[in-house]
Design an enzyme around this catalytic site. Sequence first.
Site, PDB file in Angstrom:
ATOM      1  N   THR A 239       0.838  -1.204   0.000  1.00 39.44           N
ATOM      2  CA  THR A 239       0.000   0.000   0.000  1.00 39.44           C
ATOM      3  C   THR A 239       0.873   1.254   0.000  1.00 39.44           C
ATOM      4  O   THR A 239       1.749   1.413   0.851  1.00 39.44           O
ATOM      5  CB  THR A 239      -0.927   0.019   1.231  1.00 39.44           C
ATOM      6  OG1 THR A 239      -1.749  -1.147   1.204  1.00 39.44           O
ATOM      7  CG2 THR A 239      -1.808   1.256   1.223  1.00 39.44           C
ATOM      8  N   CYS A 359      25.487   5.835   7.355  1.00 42.86           N
ATOM      9  CA  CYS A 359      24.910   4.484   7.295  1.00 42.86           C
ATOM     10  C   CYS A 359      25.886   3.411   7.761  1.00 42.86           C
ATOM     11  O   CYS A 359      25.508   2.273   7.988  1.00 42.86           O
ATOM     12  CB  CYS A 359      24.452   4.176   5.871  1.00 42.86           C
ATOM     13  SG  CYS A 359      23.092   5.217   5.319  1.00 42.86           S
TER      14      CYS A 359
END
Length: 415
Positions: A239, A359
Amino acid sequence: MRNVYLDWAATSIPDSKILEKVHEISIETFANASSVHNAGLKAKKLLEDSREICAAALGVKSKNIFFTSGGTESNNISIYSVIKKKAKGTVLSTNIEHPSVYEPLKQLEQMGFNIVKIDSEKNGIINPDKIEERLTENTLLVSIIHINNETGAIQPVTEIAKTIDTYAKKINRKIIFHCDGVQAAGKIPFDIESSNIDFYTISSHKISGPKGVGLLYCKEKIEPLYCGGGQESGIRPGTENVAAIYGFSLALQQAIENVEQNLVAAKKKCSLLMENLRGIKECCIIPESRISADVASNTFDSFSPYILNFYIRKMPEGKVQLKSENLRSQSSVRLEIPAEVLVRVMSERGFFISAGSACSSQKKQESQTLKSMKIEKNVAASSVRVSIGPQTTEQELLDFCNALEEESKKLGELL
């Protein structure tokens, strides 16, 4: 104490007006875009409007735009979709990639694929000739970062794309070219469609948009990586976060509309930053060649003015007795101030910078990028990154340099 944010390459300061719009849409247009009732159709229209906005900003067709959760997912989809139905083959990449490319390649190697990684030149830039030398009839995919997230080195991706295309025509077989454009999109002018790149990834939160959304440009239809409800033409099922996607489209449109104006300002700010850093004793820019490439010419053709990497070394006076047996010496030596120490003390002063890539900095691993550039291990462990954005002011950079000089002198006496 006033805080100065200088870690834009990790994430940008969000645009408050865009976030307000995202919040408004989250409440008003909350329906599932796959639902066929009027509320769902309204959400679907906003989703497709967002796709059109992104496509127009990038100068590509809307059918080639697929929304994802960000750069990491876009990179993974690109890489794994190419090899999904392959039992073997070669993937050609570099040792200066972001972890969201570097780590998947390690997995592919464990799966039996031949992974060929190319080192950059000492300036952090990949030589297209090295790509040409390593292309073979077994090459399935080439993955090259557009702008390196640690050094700001701009890779010649258009030239590399031409090299790949020429070889592919020679062997009469398509070779996919994937480009991680997370640090480039909205920062430097770039025409994706004419570049002959097959996959290009963009992340919203790097350009002042909401987190958790990005896009993947696909030149041609690809094999879906995973299955679900068929959203995004099956490329990225699940979705859709319509509100965040719309916010992202506004951020991308804004960034690209202002790219030239912001770039001129960024060059001026970076020149000022480099000039003042060079005035600090024992402060060294990485790579050193960037000084002549950027400051002398003021072109920044080879490096992004939004990212700067440097380290500070302490030059002890007289003779120093080192504790480590393998480094024991009675002569004067150069000692670098550890990146973690510098980041911490500058944070205490209200200046937020990064130790390499956000990261991977917490993993305390050696930087693959700096290793590829043949940077000494102790220097790499001391390198820090300053990254700026449109909201960064020249005064903030001057204040940072003044504070850095003060703190580096203190650290030089303590370490």
